[in-house]
Each structure stands twice: as C-alpha cells, then as structure tokens.
Design a protein around this motif. Structure first.
Motif, PDB file in Angstrom:
ATOM      1  N   UNK A 170       0.770  -1.230   0.000  1.00  0.00           N
ATOM      2  CA  UNK A 170       0.000   0.000   0.000  1.00  0.00           C
ATOM      3  C   UNK A 170       0.802   1.282   0.000  1.00  0.00           C
ATOM      4  N   UNK A 171       2.142   1.223  -0.045  1.00  0.00           N
ATOM      5  CA  UNK A 171       2.966   2.431   0.031  1.00  0.00           C
ATOM      6  C   UNK A 171       3.247   2.983  -1.351  1.00  0.00           C
ATOM      7  N   UNK A 172       2.966   4.282  -1.552  1.00  0.00           N
ATOM      8  CA  UNK A 172       3.226   4.912  -2.851  1.00  0.00           C
ATOM      9  C   UNK A 172       3.923   6.250  -2.630  1.00  0.00           C
ATOM     10  N   UNK A 173       5.173   6.342  -3.048  1.00  0.00           N
ATOM     11  CA  UNK A 173       5.901   7.608  -2.963  1.00  0.00           C
ATOM     12  C   UNK A 173       6.776   7.821  -4.188  1.00  0.00           C
ATOM     13  N   UNK A 174       7.531   6.788  -4.552  1.00  0.00           N
ATOM     14  CA  UNK A 174       8.506   6.899  -5.630  1.00  0.00           C
ATOM     15  C   UNK A 174       7.909   6.308  -6.911  1.00  0.00           C
ATOM     16  N   UNK A 175       7.639   7.177  -7.909  1.00  0.00           N
ATOM     17  CA  UNK A 175       6.961   6.739  -9.132  1.00  0.00           C
ATOM     18  C   UNK A 175       7.789   5.684  -9.864  1.00  0.00           C
ATOM     19  N   UNK A 176       9.083   5.924  -9.975  1.00  0.00           N
ATOM     20  CA  UNK A 176       9.966   5.000 -10.703  1.00  0.00           C
ATOM     21  C   UNK A 176       9.994   3.620 -10.032  1.00  0.00           C
ATOM     22  N   UNK A 177      10.243   3.600  -8.744  1.00  0.00           N
ATOM     23  CA  UNK A 177      10.356   2.322  -8.044  1.00  0.00           C
ATOM     24  C   UNK A 177       9.016   1.601  -7.943  1.00  0.00           C
ATOM     25  N   UNK A 178       7.963   2.361  -7.896  1.00  0.00           N
ATOM     26  CA  UNK A 178       6.626   1.789  -7.751  1.00  0.00           C
ATOM     27  C   UNK A 178       6.171   1.060  -9.016  1.00  0.00           C
ATOM     28  N   UNK A 179       6.529   1.623 -10.190  1.00  0.00           N
ATOM     29  CA  UNK A 179       5.966   1.109 -11.434  1.00  0.00           C
ATOM     30  C   UNK A 179       6.958   0.396 -12.356  1.00  0.00           C
ATOM     31  N   UNK A 180       8.257   0.510 -12.162  1.00  0.00           N
ATOM     32  CA  UNK A 180       9.214  -0.056 -13.118  1.00  0.00           C
ATOM     33  C   UNK A 180       9.153  -1.576 -13.170  1.00  0.00           C
ATOM     34  N   UNK A 181       9.231  -2.091 -14.399  1.00  0.00           N
ATOM     35  CA  UNK A 181       9.451  -3.516 -14.606  1.00  0.00           C
ATOM     36  C   UNK A 181      10.956  -3.711 -14.706  1.00  0.00           C
ATOM     37  N   UNK A 182      11.550  -4.313 -13.695  1.00  0.00           N
ATOM     38  CA  UNK A 182      13.004  -4.392 -13.581  1.00  0.00           C
ATOM     39  C   UNK A 182      13.637  -5.175 -14.723  1.00  0.00           C
ATOM     40  N   UNK A 183      13.025  -6.277 -15.148  1.00  0.00           N
ATOM     41  CA  UNK A 183      13.629  -7.145 -16.155  1.00  0.00           C
ATOM     42  C   UNK A 183      13.797  -6.431 -17.494  1.00  0.00           C
ATOM     43  N   UNK A 184      12.700  -5.897 -18.045  1.00  0.00           N
ATOM     44  CA  UNK A 184      12.763  -5.261 -19.355  1.00  0.00           C
ATOM     45  C   UNK A 184      13.554  -3.956 -19.316  1.00  0.00           C
ATOM     46  N   UNK A 185      13.420  -3.214 -18.239  1.00  0.00           N
ATOM     47  CA  UNK A 185      14.155  -1.956 -18.113  1.00  0.00           C
ATOM     48  C   UNK A 185      15.658  -2.220 -18.076  1.00  0.00           C
ATOM     49  N   UNK A 186      16.069  -3.252 -17.349  1.00  0.00           N
ATOM     50  CA  UNK A 186      17.491  -3.593 -17.266  1.00  0.00           C
ATOM     51  C   UNK A 186      18.016  -4.101 -18.599  1.00  0.00           C
ATOM     52  N   UNK A 187      17.256  -4.981 -19.262  1.00  0.00           N
ATOM     53  CA  UNK A 187      17.689  -5.543 -20.541  1.00  0.00           C
ATOM     54  C   UNK A 187      17.870  -4.464 -21.598  1.00  0.00           C
ATOM     55  N   UNK A 188      17.063  -3.410 -21.528  1.00  0.00           N
ATOM     56  CA  UNK A 188      17.159  -2.322 -22.489  1.00  0.00           C
ATOM     57  C   UNK A 188      18.300  -1.359 -22.232  1.00  0.00           C
ATOM     58  N   UNK A 244      22.150  -3.309 -26.898  1.00  0.00           N
ATOM     59  CA  UNK A 244      21.133  -2.306 -26.583  1.00  0.00           C
ATOM     60  C   UNK A 244      21.732  -1.096 -25.871  1.00  0.00           C
ATOM     61  N   UNK A 245      23.052  -1.091 -25.667  1.00  0.00           N
ATOM     62  CA  UNK A 245      23.702   0.060 -25.052  1.00  0.00           C
ATOM     63  C   UNK A 245      24.038   1.166 -26.030  1.00  0.00           C
ATOM     64  N   UNK A 246      23.833   0.938 -27.333  1.00  0.00           N
ATOM     65  CA  UNK A 246      24.136   1.954 -28.340  1.00  0.00           C
ATOM     66  C   UNK A 246      23.038   3.005 -28.405  1.00  0.00           C
ATOM     67  N   UNK A 247      23.442   4.249 -28.664  1.00  0.00           N
ATOM     68  CA  UNK A 247      22.459   5.304 -28.935  1.00  0.00           C
ATOM     69  C   UNK A 247      21.973   5.155 -30.377  1.00  0.00           C
ATOM     70  N   UNK A 248      22.923   5.043 -31.313  1.00  0.00           N
ATOM     71  CA  UNK A 248      22.598   4.687 -32.698  1.00  0.00           C
ATOM     72  C   UNK A 248      22.493   3.173 -32.726  1.00  0.00           C
ATOM     73  N   UNK A 249      21.278   2.661 -32.812  1.00  0.00           N
ATOM     74  CA  UNK A 249      21.018   1.237 -32.595  1.00  0.00           C
ATOM     75  C   UNK A 249      21.176   0.425 -33.871  1.00  0.00           C
TER      76      UNK A 249
END
Length: 410
Positions: free
Chosen positions: A208-226, A271-276
């Motif tokens: 029930x705790x909501x304060x940090x938008x990023x930590x509350x909603x991020x999908x860690x797997x896909x965000x990390x892989x990208x 996926x670390x390239x800016x020009x992909x």
C-alpha cells in the motif's frame, strides 16, 4: 529502444532550445516524414492507429517523423515550436488487450496538433490517457510488443518530462539539459503525480505504500535488458561536457555507439548503443529515423530530420514549415522503393558488410556536408531569409543527398 535529449536556450550555442531523438524500431519498418497543414476540422471523429476519438475544431501545422503504417508519430514539431519525442517504458501495470486504446505515438501527434505550448501539451496527453488509455500494440511485425510511454515535451522556453504507467502519470520540469531513454526516471521529484493503477502483486510488493513513481511502477527485467540507464547517462553526459552544445553536437550525440570511436562493430552491437544496430533476439531494433529540432522564438525553426535509418550513416535534412513534403521521396512503403529511406537503406547495407573499413570514409563526407548545411542554415536565419529562400535551401540539400546516394550505388 529510443533516446531523447534536450537543452534549453540558456545552455545552447545559439540561444535556442534544441531537442534530439532517435527512433528505434524493427529494422524494416520504414520511417515517413510528413507535414500536415493547419486546418479547420469538419469531421466529428479522428481515426488514430487502433481507435477513433472525438476530433477538435482546429488542428495545428505539424512536421512529423513516424512509422510509415502508423497514424501517430515517434517525434515531431508544430507551428508554435512545441516539440515532442516519446519513449517506450516498461512497467508492472497489466495491459488490457481486449480494451484497445491510444498508442504513445497517437498521444504525441494529438498533443502536437492540439497544443500551443509545452505546458498545454501536458494536460492534453493526461486527459486523453485518462479517457482512452494506452492498451495498444506498438510493434510492426511483432504483434506482442506492448509498452507504456514517457515523453520529453518542449517549446522555445520550457521542457518537461512526462512518464506514464497505464493511466498513472508523473511529470517534472527540465532545468538546463535533460534526457530520457527506455526506463522510468521520476522518483519523488515530480511536480505533479496521478496514481491511477496498482502494479501486479501490489499487496505483496508494496503493502500500500506509494511515494517513488519509478520504483513503484518499473518492470526491472525489461528496463534492465534495455540498458536505459546506460544510454541516458551517455546522452546526458555528452551534453553536460559541452559548455554550449549546438545542432551538430546533438547530431553527434545521436550517432554514438557508447564505445570509443573506431572500435564499434555493427555485428556485435548491443542495446547500449544510442545509434542502434539490430543483432538478434536480445537486440532487435535499428534506429530507423532521427531528428534534431532547433526551436526559435520569433524566427523560423529548423527541423533537422534524417528520413533514414542509422544516424552514424546518415545526413540530417533541414525541413521548414509551410511546404508539403514530397511523398515520392519521404513516404516509403513496406517494400524497397524509390523513397529516400529505402535508397539510403541500400547504401547502409553495403557499408554494414565491412563497417570498420567503409564507414569512416563515408562518415567524413557526411560530416563535411552536414557542417556546411548547418552553417548555411544559421546564415539564412540571421539574414531573415524568406520562406521561399528557406524552402529552396531545403530542396538543394535534398538534391545533394540524393546525388551522394546515387554515387555510392554505382
């Protein structure tokens, strides 16, 4: 994957806001450049990518870069100098695939067509999100590619980062420079936030705790892989190293591969390239279009658009408001044709076969031409060039680019 970066007027070389973006999509999803004039709308509905929504009385002139088959756009500018780039972000909010909504690209185009300032674009997107949601496939051939969206929204005076998760959103103002990639970045530093959704496994994970938008909603797997944090640090670090970045600096930032110059191998890109550069299942995207917009107050803005894939192998053409873009050149189809996008693609494919050897020579020619174009654009604006003179310059640049492509095809 995508990257968007901005520098406010006080930070830039010529004292104008500059926003740049790479659009990373499926490798054969050609990118269209298109301009729509301001118009009075008689129709009651507008057909977006998947759904129709009520149309407004008037839409503003826009210049867009978009996937050829989509209604919405990856990036664009309107006649008032509002400029927007969007990013896919991966969250833990469930998609309702049985309840179609707007794509992030739809939201971007609708905001440009309906907003006179960056600040006005914020509630435009928020209200549309609230009413219609964003349960929409963002893929081309990949029909399982669903994502939520973040936006970098700017005008001649201000810039904002707006991040979403389902119908939830948070935004903050940009000071001096900013960049976004494929991950949520807003923690507790938002100006406003709207909590509308709960993540999967909400009770278990958050109690029930909501304060940090990023930590509350991020999908860690896909965000990390990208590797969004790596790419955001790369673009933001590039800008911060420049005391007063200009258009050419933004172009160079968007051409980066996040390795030392001369060491990049396209076959080993990540996926670390800016020009992909796509290499397979874990790195499926190419940069299929790129934009750098210099937005001026009281003077014409210049929208520098590649209209081609791979910024590292592309020129950016100066596009100005007031004239239709030739669909024979700028509106590619699904298969190879005579458009700029597909003609450049042929050259790119040749160079990619021996990238280390061939790219350097080709890039030297691009840099020489690009530098001259940017210098000439500056002179024309300073001298108060007419719309006809600016359009003539744009046409001459296109002719020079097509001549270069013909040279390399023979």
């Amino acid at each position: 994957m995508c990257d968007t970066l901005v520098a406010l007027p006080a930070k830039t070389k010529n004292g104008h806001l500059i926003l740049g973006k790479n659009s990373d999509r499926e490798p054969l999803e050609a990118q269209e450049l298109i301009r729509f004039a301001r118009r009075e709308c008689e129709e009651k509905q507008v057909a977006c990518t998947y759904i129709s929504i009520p149309q407004v009385r008037e839409t503003f002139e826009v210049v867009l870069s978009k996937p050829f088959q989509m209604w919405g756009a990856e990036m664009g500018v309107n006649e008032f100098g509002v400029v927007i780039g969007n990013e896919a972000v991966f969250t833990n909010v469930k998609f309702r695939k049985d309840e179609l909504g707007l794509t992030g690209m739809d939201l971007l185009r609708l905001a440009l067509e309906r907003s006179t300032t960056a600040k006005a674009a914020l509630p435009t997107i928020m209200d549309l999100l609230e009413e219609f949601g964003q349960n929409a496939c963002g893929g081309y051939q990949n029909k399982d590619f669903y994502y939520h969206n973040s936006f970098l929204i700017a005008d001649p005076d201000n810039a904002f980062i707006l991040e979403t998760a389902g119908k939830s959103w948070a935004y903050r103002k940009v000071e001096n420079t900013g960049s976004i990639s494929n991950g949520l970045t807003i923690g507790e530093d938002y100006l406003e936030v709207n909590w509308k959704n709960e993540p999967r496994n909400f009770q278990k994970l958050f109690a029930g705790k909501r304060e940090n938008f990023r930590e509350y909603f991020s999908d860690l797997l896909y965000t990390t892989a990208g590797k969004s944090k790596l790419r955001q640090a790369c673009t933001l670090g590039f800008l911060e190293k420049k005391e007063k970045p200009g258009v050419l600096d933004f172009i160079q930032a968007l051409r980066q591969h996040n390795v030392a110059y001369g060491e990049f191998e396209s076959k080993k890109a990540t996926t670390g390239s800016i020009c992909m550069h796509a290499t397979g299942f874990t790195n499926p995207s190419d940069t299929t279009g790129s934009m750098v917009a210099e937005v001026r107050k009281g003077q014409p803005s210049t929208v520098w658009l590649s209209g081609t894939s791979y910024p590292c192998l592309s020129l950016y053409l100066p596009i100005y408001f007031g004239k239709e873009l030739d669909p024979k050149v700028f509106s590619p189809g699904a298969n190879p044709d005579q458009s700029l996008w597909w003609q450049a693609k042929k050259i790119h494919q040749q160079i990619l076969k021996n990238y280390k050897k061939l790219q350097s020579e080709y890039r030297m020619q691009l840099d020489e031409i690009q530098t001259k174009w940017i210098e000439e654009d500056f002179k024309l604006i300073q001298l108060g060039a007419t719309e006809e003179e600016l359009q003539l310059f744009s046409s001459l640049c296109l002719d020079q680019y097509m001549d270069l492509l013909r040279k390399y095809r023979t």
